[in-house]
Design a protein around this motif. Structure first.
Motif, PDB file in Angstrom:
ATOM      1  N   GLY A   1      -2.175   8.681   1.678  1.00 56.06           N
ATOM      2  CA  GLY A   1      -2.666   8.023   0.480  1.00 56.06           C
ATOM      3  C   GLY A   1      -4.185   8.031   0.444  1.00 56.06           C
ATOM      4  O   GLY A   1      -4.846   8.440   1.399  1.00 56.06           O
ATOM      5  N   ASP A   2      -4.724   7.571  -0.653  1.00 64.09           N
ATOM      6  CA  ASP A   2      -6.175   7.478  -0.807  1.00 64.09           C
ATOM      7  C   ASP A   2      -6.610   6.097  -0.326  1.00 64.09           C
ATOM      8  O   ASP A   2      -5.974   5.093  -0.645  1.00 64.09           O
ATOM      9  CB  ASP A   2      -6.539   7.670  -2.284  1.00 64.09           C
ATOM     10  CG  ASP A   2      -8.033   7.785  -2.483  1.00 64.09           C
ATOM     11  OD1 ASP A   2      -8.526   8.912  -2.499  1.00 64.09           O
ATOM     12  OD2 ASP A   2      -8.696   6.729  -2.607  1.00 64.09           O
ATOM     13  N   SER A   3      -7.685   6.044   0.434  1.00 65.49           N
ATOM     14  CA  SER A   3      -8.104   4.758   1.011  1.00 65.49           C
ATOM     15  C   SER A   3      -8.693   3.794  -0.017  1.00 65.49           C
ATOM     16  O   SER A   3      -8.751   2.594   0.229  1.00 65.49           O
ATOM     17  CB  SER A   3      -9.083   4.982   2.158  1.00 65.49           C
ATOM     18  OG  SER A   3     -10.192   5.719   1.721  1.00 65.49           O
ATOM     19  N   SER A   4      -9.105   4.288  -1.176  1.00 67.35           N
ATOM     20  CA  SER A   4      -9.704   3.378  -2.152  1.00 67.35           C
ATOM     21  C   SER A   4      -8.967   3.313  -3.494  1.00 67.35           C
ATOM     22  O   SER A   4      -9.101   2.334  -4.215  1.00 67.35           O
ATOM     23  CB  SER A   4     -11.162   3.756  -2.400  1.00 67.35           C
ATOM     24  OG  SER A   4     -11.239   5.070  -2.899  1.00 67.35           O
ATOM     25  N   ASP A   5      -8.181   4.327  -3.831  1.00 63.55           N
ATOM     26  CA  ASP A   5      -7.468   4.350  -5.116  1.00 63.55           C
ATOM     27  C   ASP A   5      -6.036   4.816  -4.887  1.00 63.55           C
ATOM     28  O   ASP A   5      -5.765   6.003  -4.782  1.00 63.55           O
ATOM     29  CB  ASP A   5      -8.183   5.295  -6.094  1.00 63.55           C
ATOM     30  CG  ASP A   5      -7.492   5.404  -7.448  1.00 63.55           C
ATOM     31  OD1 ASP A   5      -6.450   4.754  -7.679  1.00 63.55           O
ATOM     32  OD2 ASP A   5      -7.999   6.183  -8.284  1.00 63.55           O
ATOM     33  N   MET A   6      -5.097   3.860  -4.803  1.00 56.37           N
ATOM     34  CA  MET A   6      -3.715   4.217  -4.479  1.00 56.37           C
ATOM     35  C   MET A   6      -3.045   5.086  -5.542  1.00 56.37           C
ATOM     36  O   MET A   6      -2.037   5.729  -5.261  1.00 56.37           O
ATOM     37  CB  MET A   6      -2.873   2.970  -4.194  1.00 56.37           C
ATOM     38  CG  MET A   6      -2.552   2.115  -5.387  1.00 56.37           C
ATOM     39  SD  MET A   6      -1.613   0.667  -4.891  1.00 56.37           S
ATOM     40  CE  MET A   6      -0.007   1.071  -5.538  1.00 56.37           C
ATOM     41  N   TYR A   7      -3.606   5.138  -6.737  1.00 54.47           N
ATOM     42  CA  TYR A   7      -3.007   5.944  -7.799  1.00 54.47           C
ATOM     43  C   TYR A   7      -3.546   7.372  -7.842  1.00 54.47           C
ATOM     44  O   TYR A   7      -2.977   8.221  -8.527  1.00 54.47           O
ATOM     45  CB  TYR A   7      -3.189   5.252  -9.151  1.00 54.47           C
ATOM     46  CG  TYR A   7      -2.425   3.952  -9.197  1.00 54.47           C
ATOM     47  CD1 TYR A   7      -1.052   3.942  -9.414  1.00 54.47           C
ATOM     48  CD2 TYR A   7      -3.064   2.737  -8.995  1.00 54.47           C
ATOM     49  CE1 TYR A   7      -0.340   2.758  -9.433  1.00 54.47           C
ATOM     50  CE2 TYR A   7      -2.361   1.546  -9.008  1.00 54.47           C
ATOM     51  CZ  TYR A   7      -1.000   1.562  -9.223  1.00 54.47           C
ATOM     52  OH  TYR A   7      -0.281   0.392  -9.232  1.00 54.47           O
ATOM     53  N   ARG A   8      -4.626   7.660  -7.121  1.00 52.43           N
ATOM     54  CA  ARG A   8      -5.210   9.009  -7.130  1.00 52.43           C
ATOM     55  C   ARG A   8      -4.195  10.080  -6.716  1.00 52.43           C
ATOM     56  O   ARG A   8      -4.018  11.065  -7.437  1.00 52.43           O
ATOM     57  CB  ARG A   8      -6.466   9.080  -6.280  1.00 52.43           C
ATOM     58  CG  ARG A   8      -7.094  10.494  -6.306  1.00 52.43           C
ATOM     59  CD  ARG A   8      -8.374  10.592  -5.535  1.00 52.43           C
ATOM     60  NE  ARG A   8      -9.359   9.752  -6.203  1.00 52.43           N
ATOM     61  CZ  ARG A   8     -10.387   9.171  -5.596  1.00 52.43           C
ATOM     62  NH1 ARG A   8     -10.574   9.338  -4.307  1.00 52.43           N
ATOM     63  NH2 ARG A   8     -11.238   8.444  -6.268  1.00 52.43           N
ATOM     64  N   PRO A   9      -3.511   9.939  -5.569  1.00 56.56           N
ATOM     65  CA  PRO A   9      -2.542  10.986  -5.202  1.00 56.56           C
ATOM     66  C   PRO A   9      -1.417  11.130  -6.227  1.00 56.56           C
ATOM     67  O   PRO A   9      -0.951  12.239  -6.490  1.00 56.56           O
ATOM     68  CB  PRO A   9      -1.985  10.525  -3.848  1.00 56.56           C
ATOM     69  CG  PRO A   9      -2.945   9.509  -3.349  1.00 56.56           C
ATOM     70  CD  PRO A   9      -3.624   8.914  -4.542  1.00 56.56           C
TER      71      PRO A   9
END
Length: 157
Positions: free
Chosen positions: A70-78
């Protein structure tokens, strides 16, 4: 082609994880799994297994097309990058489905959200329960001393 996304921590792999991933994969043609980053896990104890190892183990499972961190700052990015048709949730993932659907819509993600049922054919379908059982067994008197009887007589290292 129907693309499915499953998410989770996947700390200590167990039959419940495999059930979740198999059921998720059955909903589409490709299964992408987003493995939670250590820094993002706040709702339970930090994982025992490092995130890169968890990702590699999940990626090696048969139902999984691709596993990513996952992305460490934006969980919706992936999720935006993968562009899934379906996002699955495990039975014990604490998401309010209607609120998640609204958030996904606000993020411009047009994916169906499906909750996968609980796996009940195994006593150990929770990493937390597995750790508790390991600790319980480790504290039993017969578990204090290692049993080396499996070594061959000539096996001295």
């Amino acid at each position: 082609m129907i693309r499915v996304v499953a998410t989770g921590t996947f700390d200590i792999l167990h039959p419940g994880h495999l059930w979740y991933l198999e059921q998720s994969a059955a909903l589409g043609d490709e299964l992408f799994v987003i493995v939670a980053r250590d820094v993002n896990i706040r709702h339970k104890p930090k994982p025992v297994i490092p995130e890169q190892q968890r990702r590699a183990m999940v990626g090696a499972l048969h139902p999984v097309s691709r596993a990513v961190l996952g992305d460490s700052s934006d969980m919706y990015r992936p999720i935006r990058e993968i562009k899934p048709d379906i996002i699955t949730l495990g039975c014990n993932q604490h998401f309010d489905v209607s609120r998640l659907r609204k958030t996904l819509q606000d993020q411009g993600i047009a994916a169906q959200v499906v909750r996968i049922s609980e796996y009940t054919d195994s006593a150990f379908t929770s990493s937390r329960d597995i750790v508790r059982e390991i600790i319980r067994r480790a504290n039993q008197p017969d578990m204090q001393k290692p049993d080396n009887s499996w070594h061959n007589e000539g096996d001295h290292q």
